[in-house]
Design a protein around this motif. Sequence first.
Motif, PDB file in Angstrom:
ATOM      1  N   TRP A 247       7.045  17.568 -10.890  1.00 57.75           N
ATOM      2  CA  TRP A 247       6.435  16.136 -11.479  1.00 57.75           C
ATOM      3  C   TRP A 247       4.838  16.801 -11.706  1.00 57.75           C
ATOM      4  N   ASP A 248       4.227  15.731 -12.066  1.00 60.61           N
ATOM      5  CA  ASP A 248       2.764  16.119 -12.697  1.00 60.61           C
ATOM      6  C   ASP A 248       1.793  16.242 -11.327  1.00 60.61           C
ATOM      7  N   ARG A 249       2.204  15.337 -10.493  1.00 65.22           N
ATOM      8  CA  ARG A 249       1.332  15.359  -9.042  1.00 65.22           C
ATOM      9  C   ARG A 249       2.136  15.414  -7.915  1.00 65.22           C
ATOM     10  N   ASP A 250       1.828  15.780  -6.728  1.00 63.85           N
ATOM     11  CA  ASP A 250       2.321  15.569  -5.393  1.00 63.85           C
ATOM     12  C   ASP A 250       2.748  14.155  -4.944  1.00 63.85           C
ATOM     13  N   TYR A 251       3.405  13.859  -3.992  1.00 62.25           N
ATOM     14  CA  TYR A 251       3.531  12.737  -3.387  1.00 62.25           C
ATOM     15  C   TYR A 251       3.525  12.623  -2.028  1.00 62.25           C
ATOM     16  N   ALA A 252       4.204  11.780  -1.360  1.00 63.39           N
ATOM     17  CA  ALA A 252       4.213  11.817   0.274  1.00 63.39           C
ATOM     18  C   ALA A 252       5.269  10.660   0.514  1.00 63.39           C
TER      19      ALA A 252
ATOM     20  N   ASP B  36       0.881  -1.094   0.085  1.00 64.44           N
ATOM     21  CA  ASP B  36      -0.052   0.059  -0.156  1.00 64.44           C
ATOM     22  C   ASP B  36       1.021   1.349  -0.114  1.00 64.44           C
ATOM     23  N   GLY B  37       0.389   2.193   0.756  1.00 63.75           N
ATOM     24  CA  GLY B  37       1.292   3.578   0.494  1.00 63.75           C
ATOM     25  C   GLY B  37       0.722   4.944   0.656  1.00 63.75           C
ATOM     26  N   PRO B  38       1.239   5.848   0.290  1.00 62.27           N
ATOM     27  CA  PRO B  38       0.344   7.178   0.345  1.00 62.27           C
ATOM     28  C   PRO B  38      -0.623   7.243  -0.860  1.00 62.27           C
ATOM     29  N   ASP B  39       0.067   6.743  -2.142  1.00 61.37           N
ATOM     30  CA  ASP B  39      -0.494   7.011  -3.266  1.00 61.37           C
ATOM     31  C   ASP B  39      -0.132   5.907  -4.185  1.00 61.37           C
ATOM     32  N   PRO B  40      -0.751   4.720  -4.411  1.00 62.16           N
ATOM     33  CA  PRO B  40      -0.449   3.457  -5.227  1.00 62.16           C
ATOM     34  C   PRO B  40      -0.381   4.071  -6.831  1.00 62.16           C
ATOM     35  N   LEU B  41      -1.383   4.764  -7.083  1.00 60.20           N
ATOM     36  CA  LEU B  41      -1.526   5.119  -8.329  1.00 60.20           C
ATOM     37  C   LEU B  41      -0.505   6.039  -8.939  1.00 60.20           C
TER      38      LEU B  41
ATOM     39  N   LEU C 224       1.886  -4.927 -12.017  1.00 60.44           N
ATOM     40  CA  LEU C 224       0.766  -6.127 -12.530  1.00 60.44           C
ATOM     41  C   LEU C 224      -0.861  -5.478 -12.212  1.00 60.44           C
ATOM     42  N   ALA C 225      -0.915  -4.703 -11.288  1.00 60.03           N
ATOM     43  CA  ALA C 225      -2.249  -4.242 -10.916  1.00 60.03           C
ATOM     44  C   ALA C 225      -2.182  -3.255  -9.732  1.00 60.03           C
ATOM     45  N   VAL C 226      -3.056  -2.157 -10.026  1.00 62.77           N
ATOM     46  CA  VAL C 226      -3.290  -1.176  -8.977  1.00 62.77           C
ATOM     47  C   VAL C 226      -4.365  -0.708  -8.844  1.00 62.77           C
ATOM     48  N   ASP C 227      -4.888  -0.150  -7.555  1.00 64.72           N
ATOM     49  CA  ASP C 227      -5.881   0.756  -7.630  1.00 64.72           C
ATOM     50  C   ASP C 227      -5.538   1.725  -6.443  1.00 64.72           C
ATOM     51  N   THR C 228      -6.683   2.585  -6.032  1.00 65.24           N
ATOM     52  CA  THR C 228      -6.480   3.731  -5.050  1.00 65.24           C
ATOM     53  C   THR C 228      -5.817   3.191  -3.766  1.00 65.24           C
ATOM     54  N   GLU C 229      -5.745   1.985  -3.411  1.00 67.24           N
ATOM     55  CA  GLU C 229      -5.072   1.395  -2.048  1.00 67.24           C
ATOM     56  C   GLU C 229      -4.113   0.336  -2.145  1.00 67.24           C
TER      57      GLU C 229
ATOM     58  N   LEU D 251       6.913   3.969 -11.579  1.00 64.81           N
ATOM     59  CA  LEU D 251       7.619   2.791 -12.080  1.00 64.81           C
ATOM     60  C   LEU D 251       7.513   2.743 -13.547  1.00 64.81           C
ATOM     61  N   ARG D 252       6.323   2.974 -14.128  1.00 60.33           N
ATOM     62  CA  ARG D 252       6.146   2.789 -15.306  1.00 60.33           C
ATOM     63  C   ARG D 252       7.046   3.847 -16.376  1.00 60.33           C
TER      64      ARG D 252
END
Length: 266
Positions: A110-115, A45-50, A70-75, A56-57
């Motif tokens: 970057w195009d979005r903040d992170y944490a 999990d983590g602050p923002d998997p998306l 392999l797969a991802v959603d918001t959590e 990574l991509r």
Amino acid sequence: MKTLAERGAALLERGLALSEPVNGGNLSGLARIALDDGGEAIVKDGPDPLAEAGMLRVIRAAGIPAPDVLAVDTETLVIELLPNGGGTAEAHLGRVMAQLHAVTGESYGWDRDYAFGAVPIGNRRSEDWPGFWAERRLLCHCPHVDGPLARRIETLTATLPSRLPERPRPALLHGDLWSGNILIDGSRVTGLIDPACYYGHVEVDLAMLSLFGRPGPAFREAYGPTETGWSERRAIYQLWPALVHLRLFGSGYRSMVDGLFDAADR
């Protein structure tokens, strides 16, 4: 409520045969799963998997070893399990980092903040590198540290226009480059993990890499020469991860922060 491992298997639309915790997840949950079809994967999990999946991509698109998403959603993020038997791969790491840093963006950020856990990482784009480093990486800590330390931050950032290059090439950075985020098997790097990517001065990654260790001559030879003035800028760049550690893990990192300020003030 599903466990982290169960969420990962469900995202893959597979049955969960086995799961075990993985060391190293200080800021996120981490599990290795075996699936009913014989496959394996890492789930976190983590602050923002998306956002992490997107980073990574980008790294993989540059031809850099990193786990496949392999797969991802918001959590939940499910990534490829890569070989990590250990070894010495300084020469290969130098080539990998040179290739990563050859990727160039249009501006800093970057195009979005992170944490990092509870510590936000502001990535709003900028054309001004010293301003970006001052505002997004140093001054942002002032409301969260004591007064004397906040004043040291303010004093240092006032000098950055004359101490950092105004327009270094905006290179693709890993953003959290330490040994725990580098998977090695034998003499090769098999993957860079846990990125906190943005575009910035290449020395940021080099400074982080040398904060908790010292890359040897094989790395330096493979990566290439550093820029003039690197030794004077290193402590300025190392202050960002040191201040993050101070906020996340407490006063045990205060001596590191003070030492880096002393080094930067010389």
